[in-house]
Write a protein that holds these residues in place. Structure first.
Motif, PDB file in Angstrom:
ATOM      1  N   THR A  63       0.851  -1.183   0.000  1.00  0.00           N
ATOM      2  CA  THR A  63       0.000   0.000   0.000  1.00  0.00           C
ATOM      3  C   THR A  63       0.887   1.233   0.000  1.00  0.00           C
ATOM      4  N   VAL A  64       0.646   2.113  -0.946  1.00  0.00           N
ATOM      5  CA  VAL A  64       1.394   3.365  -1.063  1.00  0.00           C
ATOM      6  C   VAL A  64       0.406   4.499  -0.831  1.00  0.00           C
ATOM      7  N   THR A  65       0.696   5.339   0.162  1.00  0.00           N
ATOM      8  CA  THR A  65      -0.126   6.519   0.409  1.00  0.00           C
ATOM      9  C   THR A  65       0.400   7.663  -0.450  1.00  0.00           C
ATOM     10  N   LEU A  66      -0.483   8.277  -1.196  1.00  0.00           N
ATOM     11  CA  LEU A  66      -0.131   9.408  -2.051  1.00  0.00           C
ATOM     12  C   LEU A  66      -0.102  10.656  -1.177  1.00  0.00           C
ATOM     13  N   ALA A  67       1.067  10.966  -0.661  1.00  0.00           N
ATOM     14  CA  ALA A  67       1.204  12.008   0.354  1.00  0.00           C
ATOM     15  C   ALA A  67       1.510  13.391  -0.209  1.00  0.00           C
ATOM     16  N   THR A  68       1.896  13.464  -1.468  1.00  0.00           N
ATOM     17  CA  THR A  68       2.243  14.754  -2.056  1.00  0.00           C
ATOM     18  C   THR A  68       1.583  14.903  -3.427  1.00  0.00           C
ATOM     19  N   PRO A  69       1.250  16.136  -3.805  1.00  0.00           N
ATOM     20  CA  PRO A  69       0.686  16.341  -5.139  1.00  0.00           C
ATOM     21  C   PRO A  69       1.764  16.192  -6.204  1.00  0.00           C
ATOM     22  N   GLY A  70       1.323  15.981  -7.431  1.00  0.00           N
ATOM     23  CA  GLY A  70       2.241  15.869  -8.555  1.00  0.00           C
ATOM     24  C   GLY A  70       2.202  14.484  -9.170  1.00  0.00           C
ATOM     25  N   MET A  71       3.143  14.251 -10.048  1.00  0.00           N
ATOM     26  CA  MET A  71       3.213  12.973 -10.759  1.00  0.00           C
ATOM     27  C   MET A  71       3.982  11.956  -9.919  1.00  0.00           C
ATOM     28  N   HIS A  72       3.448  10.738  -9.849  1.00  0.00           N
ATOM     29  CA  HIS A  72       4.082   9.640  -9.122  1.00  0.00           C
ATOM     30  C   HIS A  72       4.232   8.474 -10.097  1.00  0.00           C
ATOM     31  N   TYR A  73       5.430   7.896 -10.130  1.00  0.00           N
ATOM     32  CA  TYR A  73       5.771   6.862 -11.101  1.00  0.00           C
ATOM     33  C   TYR A  73       6.141   5.564 -10.382  1.00  0.00           C
ATOM     34  N   PHE A  74       5.597   4.442 -10.869  1.00  0.00           N
ATOM     35  CA  PHE A  74       5.867   3.129 -10.286  1.00  0.00           C
ATOM     36  C   PHE A  74       6.151   2.142 -11.409  1.00  0.00           C
ATOM     37  N   ILE A  75       7.114   1.248 -11.162  1.00  0.00           N
ATOM     38  CA  ILE A  75       7.407   0.190 -12.115  1.00  0.00           C
ATOM     39  C   ILE A  75       7.696  -1.101 -11.356  1.00  0.00           C
ATOM     40  N   CYS A  76       7.681  -2.209 -12.087  1.00  0.00           N
ATOM     41  CA  CYS A  76       8.201  -3.475 -11.587  1.00  0.00           C
ATOM     42  C   CYS A  76       9.606  -3.591 -12.165  1.00  0.00           C
ATOM     43  N   ILE A  77      10.609  -3.837 -11.307  1.00  0.00           N
ATOM     44  CA  ILE A  77      11.990  -3.880 -11.798  1.00  0.00           C
ATOM     45  C   ILE A  77      12.463  -5.286 -12.165  1.00  0.00           C
ATOM     46  N   MET A  78      11.568  -6.257 -12.148  1.00  0.00           N
ATOM     47  CA  MET A  78      11.944  -7.589 -12.615  1.00  0.00           C
ATOM     48  C   MET A  78      12.238  -7.487 -14.115  1.00  0.00           C
ATOM     49  N   PRO A  79      13.211  -8.261 -14.606  1.00  0.00           N
ATOM     50  CA  PRO A  79      13.599  -8.152 -16.026  1.00  0.00           C
ATOM     51  C   PRO A  79      12.401  -8.249 -16.980  1.00  0.00           C
ATOM     52  N   ASP A  80      12.311  -7.287 -17.863  1.00  0.00           N
ATOM     53  CA  ASP A  80      11.319  -7.196 -18.936  1.00  0.00           C
ATOM     54  C   ASP A  80       9.889  -6.909 -18.468  1.00  0.00           C
ATOM     55  N   HIS A  81       9.641  -6.802 -17.181  1.00  0.00           N
ATOM     56  CA  HIS A  81       8.269  -6.556 -16.724  1.00  0.00           C
ATOM     57  C   HIS A  81       7.810  -5.137 -17.031  1.00  0.00           C
ATOM     58  N   CYS A  82       8.649  -4.154 -16.753  1.00  0.00           N
ATOM     59  CA  CYS A  82       8.281  -2.771 -17.054  1.00  0.00           C
ATOM     60  C   CYS A  82       8.069  -2.607 -18.552  1.00  0.00           C
ATOM     61  N   ALA A  83       8.989  -3.127 -19.339  1.00  0.00           N
ATOM     62  CA  ALA A  83       8.859  -3.046 -20.797  1.00  0.00           C
ATOM     63  C   ALA A  83       7.604  -3.770 -21.269  1.00  0.00           C
ATOM     64  N   GLY A  84       7.155  -4.755 -20.493  1.00  0.00           N
ATOM     65  CA  GLY A  84       5.935  -5.485 -20.807  1.00  0.00           C
ATOM     66  C   GLY A  84       4.671  -4.805 -20.285  1.00  0.00           C
ATOM     67  N   GLY A  85       4.819  -3.598 -19.739  1.00  0.00           N
ATOM     68  CA  GLY A  85       3.641  -2.827 -19.339  1.00  0.00           C
ATOM     69  C   GLY A  85       3.449  -2.647 -17.850  1.00  0.00           C
ATOM     70  N   MET A  86       4.290  -3.238 -17.005  1.00  0.00           N
ATOM     71  CA  MET A  86       4.122  -3.070 -15.555  1.00  0.00           C
ATOM     72  C   MET A  86       4.716  -1.741 -15.120  1.00  0.00           C
ATOM     73  N   LYS A  87       4.002  -0.680 -15.479  1.00  0.00           N
ATOM     74  CA  LYS A  87       4.397   0.672 -15.121  1.00  0.00           C
ATOM     75  C   LYS A  87       3.148   1.508 -14.960  1.00  0.00           C
ATOM     76  N   LEU A  88       3.151   2.350 -13.953  1.00  0.00           N
ATOM     77  CA  LEU A  88       1.982   3.157 -13.631  1.00  0.00           C
ATOM     78  C   LEU A  88       2.427   4.567 -13.307  1.00  0.00           C
ATOM     79  N   VAL A  89       1.711   5.532 -13.854  1.00  0.00           N
ATOM     80  CA  VAL A  89       1.913   6.928 -13.486  1.00  0.00           C
ATOM     81  C   VAL A  89       0.561   7.473 -13.042  1.00  0.00           C
ATOM     82  N   VAL A  90       0.556   8.177 -11.909  1.00  0.00           N
ATOM     83  CA  VAL A  90      -0.667   8.820 -11.439  1.00  0.00           C
ATOM     84  C   VAL A  90      -0.364  10.281 -11.159  1.00  0.00           C
ATOM     85  N   ASN A  91      -1.318  11.129 -11.481  1.00  0.00           N
ATOM     86  CA  ASN A  91      -1.221  12.554 -11.213  1.00  0.00           C
ATOM     87  C   ASN A  91      -2.067  12.834  -9.980  1.00  0.00           C
ATOM     88  N   VAL A  92      -1.428  13.286  -8.921  1.00  0.00           N
ATOM     89  CA  VAL A  92      -2.098  13.499  -7.639  1.00  0.00           C
ATOM     90  C   VAL A  92      -2.370  14.980  -7.451  1.00  0.00           C
TER      91      VAL A  92
END
Length: 166
Positions: free
Chosen positions: A93-122
């Motif tokens: 669980t990640v609490t969005l504590a600050t406004p702005g853009m927040h970026y998350f990825i999975c760092i397992m090999p090829d997972h981010c390139a396979g789409g495991m990436k999320l950006v949210v604008n808070v």
């Protein structure tokens, strides 16, 4: 003057409590959770994320990570200098504590390139159409209060300190 400050403090406290009560927990990816093959940009579109909301990442703990990264690391799918969240339980669980853009990825090999990436604008506050709170009225001195849209706790605390009420 003291009644006016007290009235403003009451409105601010009400808005803070309403803001806390209205925080939303979003399960990232919905029914698909945090895994490869999910369009997270599509999942996030149309959602309004505000300070205090939480992102719940659900995943197979041995197969994935939740890593908060910078924009450049997000774009490059590289999390070498990034901060991995608690990845031991498979529920992060990640609490969005600050406004702005927040970026998350999975760092397992090829997972981010396979789409495991999320950006949210808070945002600091929710818009009126998304359940945000707007408080208006008159203070004890009869003057009209300026509308307040569910401020974050920090902003309200600063205001109360400035009023000398904390």
């Amino acid at each position: 003057m003291a009644a006016n400050a007290s009235s403003r403090a009451t409105v601010l406290l009400f808005a803070v409590y309403a803001s806390l009560a209205s925080a939303t927990t979003y399960t990232v990816g919905g029914v698909h959770s945090w895994m490869t093959g999910v369009d997270y940009a599509d999942w996030a579109s149309g959602k309004t994320f505000v300070v205090g909301d939480k992102l719940l990442f659900s995943y197979v703990r041995t197969d994935h990570t939740v890593t908060k990264v910078s924009k450049s690391e997000y774009d490059a799918c590289s999390g070498s200098d990034a901060k991995s969240e608690d990845n031991t339980s498979g529920l992060t669980t990640v609490t969005l504590a600050t406004p702005g853009m927040h970026y998350f990825i999975c760092i397992m090999p090829d997972h981010c390139a396979g789409g495991m990436k999320l950006v949210v604008n808070v945002s600091v506050t929710a818009s009126a159409g998304s359940g945000g709170l707007e408080v208006t009225g008159t203070n004890a001195g009869g003057g009209l209060l300026v509308p307040v849209k569910a401020p974050v706790v920090a902003a309200a605390t600063v205001a109360l300190i400035e009023l000398g009420l904390l």
